[in-house]
Design a protein around this motif. Structure first.
Motif, PDB file in Angstrom:
ATOM      1  N   GLY A   1       0.819  -1.208   0.000  1.00 23.74           N
ATOM      2  CA  GLY A   1       0.000   0.000   0.000  1.00 23.74           C
ATOM      3  C   GLY A   1       0.853   1.258   0.000  1.00 23.74           C
ATOM      4  O   GLY A   1       0.568   2.226  -0.719  1.00 23.74           O
ATOM      5  N   ILE A   2       1.934   1.243   0.792  1.00 22.67           N
ATOM      6  CA  ILE A   2       2.844   2.396   0.832  1.00 22.67           C
ATOM      7  C   ILE A   2       3.567   2.565  -0.507  1.00 22.67           C
ATOM      8  O   ILE A   2       3.754   3.689  -0.991  1.00 22.67           O
ATOM      9  CB  ILE A   2       3.855   2.216   1.982  1.00 22.67           C
ATOM     10  N   ILE A   3       3.961   1.450  -1.105  1.00 24.76           N
ATOM     11  CA  ILE A   3       4.642   1.519  -2.402  1.00 24.76           C
ATOM     12  C   ILE A   3       3.726   2.114  -3.468  1.00 24.76           C
ATOM     13  O   ILE A   3       4.133   2.987  -4.244  1.00 24.76           O
ATOM     14  CB  ILE A   3       5.126   0.113  -2.832  1.00 24.76           C
ATOM     15  N   VAL A   4       2.481   1.644  -3.502  1.00 19.00           N
ATOM     16  CA  VAL A   4       1.520   2.193  -4.466  1.00 19.00           C
ATOM     17  C   VAL A   4       1.293   3.672  -4.199  1.00 19.00           C
ATOM     18  O   VAL A   4       1.228   4.491  -5.128  1.00 19.00           O
ATOM     19  CB  VAL A   4       0.189   1.418  -4.412  1.00 19.00           C
ATOM     20  N   GLY A   5       1.179   4.047  -2.913  1.00 23.33           N
ATOM     21  CA  GLY A   5       1.012   5.460  -2.568  1.00 23.33           C
ATOM     22  C   GLY A   5       2.189   6.295  -3.035  1.00 23.33           C
ATOM     23  O   GLY A   5       2.018   7.422  -3.520  1.00 23.33           O
ATOM     24  N   THR A   6       3.385   5.745  -2.901  1.00 24.92           N
ATOM     25  CA  THR A   6       4.588   6.446  -3.354  1.00 24.92           C
ATOM     26  C   THR A   6       4.567   6.653  -4.865  1.00 24.92           C
ATOM     27  O   THR A   6       4.906   7.737  -5.370  1.00 24.92           O
ATOM     28  CB  THR A   6       5.839   5.633  -2.964  1.00 24.92           C
ATOM     29  N   ILE A   7       4.168   5.617  -5.593  1.00 26.97           N
ATOM     30  CA  ILE A   7       4.084   5.717  -7.055  1.00 26.97           C
ATOM     31  C   ILE A   7       3.080   6.792  -7.472  1.00 26.97           C
ATOM     32  O   ILE A   7       3.334   7.590  -8.381  1.00 26.97           O
ATOM     33  CB  ILE A   7       3.695   4.354  -7.659  1.00 26.97           C
ATOM     34  N   ILE A   8       1.945   6.832  -6.761  1.00 23.54           N
ATOM     35  CA  ILE A   8       0.918   7.838  -7.076  1.00 23.54           C
ATOM     36  C   ILE A   8       1.449   9.239  -6.808  1.00 23.54           C
ATOM     37  O   ILE A   8       1.214  10.179  -7.584  1.00 23.54           O
ATOM     38  CB  ILE A   8      -0.361   7.561  -6.256  1.00 23.54           C
ATOM     39  N   MET A   9       2.189   9.416  -5.700  1.00 23.53           N
ATOM     40  CA  MET A   9       2.765  10.733  -5.400  1.00 23.53           C
ATOM     41  C   MET A   9       3.755  11.155  -6.483  1.00 23.53           C
ATOM     42  O   MET A   9       3.747  12.310  -6.933  1.00 23.53           O
ATOM     43  CB  MET A   9       3.473  10.687  -4.043  1.00 23.53           C
ATOM     44  N   LEU A  10       4.616  10.232  -6.883  1.00 28.85           N
ATOM     45  CA  LEU A  10       5.592  10.551  -7.925  1.00 28.85           C
ATOM     46  C   LEU A  10       4.906  10.906  -9.238  1.00 28.85           C
ATOM     47  O   LEU A  10       5.289  11.861  -9.916  1.00 28.85           O
ATOM     48  CB  LEU A  10       6.539   9.363  -8.135  1.00 28.85           C
ATOM     49  N   ALA A  11       3.857  10.136  -9.578  1.00 25.67           N
ATOM     50  CA  ALA A  11       3.124  10.395 -10.820  1.00 25.67           C
ATOM     51  C   ALA A  11       2.384  11.724 -10.762  1.00 25.67           C
ATOM     52  O   ALA A  11       2.155  12.363 -11.806  1.00 25.67           O
ATOM     53  CB  ALA A  11       2.142   9.260 -11.093  1.00 25.67           C
ATOM     54  N   SER A  12       2.037  12.168  -9.542  1.00 25.84           N
ATOM     55  CA  SER A  12       1.305  13.435  -9.393  1.00 25.84           C
ATOM     56  C   SER A  12       2.237  14.618  -9.191  1.00 25.84           C
ATOM     57  O   SER A  12       1.765  15.757  -9.017  1.00 25.84           O
ATOM     58  CB  SER A  12       0.335  13.327  -8.198  1.00 25.84           C
ATOM     59  N   GLY A  13       3.538  14.343  -9.156  1.00 24.63           N
ATOM     60  CA  GLY A  13       4.503  15.429  -9.024  1.00 24.63           C
ATOM     61  C   GLY A  13       4.814  15.830  -7.599  1.00 24.63           C
ATOM     62  O   GLY A  13       5.376  16.912  -7.362  1.00 24.63           O
ATOM     63  N   TYR A  14       4.493  14.974  -6.615  1.00 20.87           N
ATOM     64  CA  TYR A  14       4.787  15.286  -5.220  1.00 20.87           C
ATOM     65  C   TYR A  14       6.034  14.539  -4.764  1.00 20.87           C
ATOM     66  O   TYR A  14       6.414  13.511  -5.334  1.00 20.87           O
ATOM     67  CB  TYR A  14       3.601  14.912  -4.320  1.00 20.87           C
ATOM     68  N   ASP A  15       6.640  15.042  -3.720  1.00 21.47           N
ATOM     69  CA  ASP A  15       7.841  14.440  -3.158  1.00 21.47           C
ATOM     70  C   ASP A  15       7.428  13.446  -2.065  1.00 21.47           C
ATOM     71  O   ASP A  15       7.023  13.863  -0.970  1.00 21.47           O
ATOM     72  CB  ASP A  15       8.747  15.519  -2.566  1.00 21.47           C
ATOM     73  N   PRO A  16       7.523  12.141  -2.304  1.00 20.68           N
ATOM     74  CA  PRO A  16       7.085  11.159  -1.300  1.00 20.68           C
ATOM     75  C   PRO A  16       7.922  11.182  -0.032  1.00 20.68           C
ATOM     76  O   PRO A  16       7.404  10.926   1.053  1.00 20.68           O
ATOM     77  CB  PRO A  16       7.217   9.820  -2.029  1.00 20.68           C
ATOM     78  N   VAL A  17       9.209  11.502  -0.155  1.00 22.78           N
ATOM     79  CA  VAL A  17      10.065  11.567   1.033  1.00 22.78           C
ATOM     80  C   VAL A  17       9.593  12.671   1.966  1.00 22.78           C
ATOM     81  O   VAL A  17       9.443  12.474   3.180  1.00 22.78           O
ATOM     82  CB  VAL A  17      11.542  11.792   0.635  1.00 22.78           C
ATOM     83  N   ALA A  18       9.325  13.840   1.396  1.00 21.99           N
ATOM     84  CA  ALA A  18       8.822  14.958   2.200  1.00 21.99           C
ATOM     85  C   ALA A  18       7.443  14.641   2.769  1.00 21.99           C
ATOM     86  O   ALA A  18       7.129  15.015   3.911  1.00 21.99           O
ATOM     87  CB  ALA A  18       8.767  16.224   1.351  1.00 21.99           C
ATOM     88  N   ALA A  19       6.632  13.950   1.977  1.00 25.23           N
ATOM     89  CA  ALA A  19       5.280  13.606   2.418  1.00 25.23           C
ATOM     90  C   ALA A  19       5.321  12.674   3.620  1.00 25.23           C
ATOM     91  O   ALA A  19       4.649  12.903   4.637  1.00 25.23           O
ATOM     92  CB  ALA A  19       4.503  12.950   1.274  1.00 25.23           C
TER      93      ALA A  19
END
Length: 348
Positions: A18-36
């Motif tokens: 679930g976290i991996i998929v969330g990370t992929i969605i953030m990257l695809a949306s232009g957000y920084d997953p590390v900061a998130a």
């Protein structure tokens, strides 16, 4: 691979996926997953106030999860936890507002009222299931709506103290204490977490260490076999739903006597009961699993509040992550097949 180890690894893998998929969605949306994720962590554990808020959020999640999990263990799907939660909330507030008693009597009485209200609300689908074989999913869904609108009617027409809400409960019925508020820098944390932990122990002990618990689990495994073994299947169905409602009602009391101290007209469902389904699924329908799953969901919910300000990431992305975790838990058969194949390769 042992069944126990597989049952432990399955939800852990589901969370990671679930976290991996969330990370992929953030990257695809232009957000920084590390900061998130950093802001999520800080929003949950950054200071004492945030920790207090996490514990407060975890408390009703544990109890709602126990309500769903208990019914699951007996082969029933109690989707009506939300409605039982709402009526329990109202019952606790009514006792807290209407009586002026010593704390040692008032607080237990308010919690007992919530427990009974939730149990009575759950009795209806349990009775219909046992007596007429009406599917509990349909009845509990309808009972949610009946609970929501009935409670709103009572608040507006019977208990209204202004602004469409009840009066504030007396201090003698409150789960909050001044020193606890000071300790957590005025968070909304209260002593309900102790009650939730006790309820975890009660569920474990009842199901695993008592004769009645053995009967309830036997009915969940196979109703026909339980019947031929001389067990009263119908009574156990009703009892399991009532106990499930007890847990849900107590969850409502945590909001009425702890978090808010009153009840206002609900514009819609609170979501606690529905989140309880996800908590129970992730926790494998065990008391200990529910406890840890509720902590995870509480951390995600509270931590997500800091994400828009600190990382510019919409908090709805956390809801997506939670949804994906539930999806992977619901698809746990695939994970189990993968683990079995991996273990067989390891043996070779």
């Amino acid at each position: 691979m042992s069944k126990r180890l597989r049952n432990i690894l399955t939800p852990i893998i589901a969370v990671l996926l679930g976290i991996i998929v969330g990370t992929i969605i953030m990257l695809a949306s232009g957000y920084d997953p590390v900061a998130a994720y950093a802001s999520l962590w800080n929003g949950a554990f950054g200071n004492v106030y945030y920790i207090g808020e996490v514990i407060r959020q975890v408390t009703p999640y544990i109890l709602a999860g126990l309500a769903v999990a208990f019914a699951f263990r007996v082969g029933l799907f109690n989707i009506g936890v939300e409605g039982q939660f709402i009526v329990g909330w109202l019952a606790s507030v009514w006792v807290g507002v209407s009586f002026d008693l010593p704390t040692i009597i008032h607080l237990p009485l308010a919690i007992l009222a919530a427990m009974l209200a939730g149990g009575i609300w759950a009795f209806v689908p349990g009775f219909l299931k046992a007596r007429f074989r009406v599917h509990e999913v349909i009845v509990t869904i309808m009972m949610n709506y009946i609970a929501l609108h009935t409670v709103n009617y009572i608040i507006n027409n019977k208990l209204n103290q202004g602004s469409s809400k009840t009066g504030v409960i007396h201090d003698t019925a409150s789960l909050k204490t001044p020193w606890l508020e000071e300790l957590t820098t005025h968070s909304s944390m209260h002593w309900g977490i102790i009650i939730a932990i006790i309820c975890c122990f009660i569920m474990w002990f009842l199901l695993e260490k008592t004769t009645r618990g053995y009967e309830l689990r036997a009915v969940g495994f196979n109703q026909d076999a339980a019947h031929y073994a001389g067990m009263n299947v119908n009574n156990n169905i009703i009892l399991s739903m009532v106990i499930s409602g007890f847990f849900a009602g107590i969850a409502g009391a945590m909001e009425g006597l702890g978090t808010f101290g009153y009840m206002a007209v609900q514009g819609g469902f609170t979501g606690v009961g529905f989140n309880g389904i996800a908590v129970a699924l992730l926790g494998g329908n065990t008391a200990l699993g529910v406890f840890f799953a509720a902590i995870l969901f509480g951390v995600l919910k509270i931590g997500a509040l800091s994400m828009p300000l600190d990382a510019g990431v919409p908090k709805e992305l956390v809801d997506i992550i939670i949804a994906m975790i539930v999806f992977f838990v619901a698809s746990s058969y695939i994970i189990r097949v993968f683990l079995d194949r991996f273990s067989k390769k390891g043996v070779k």
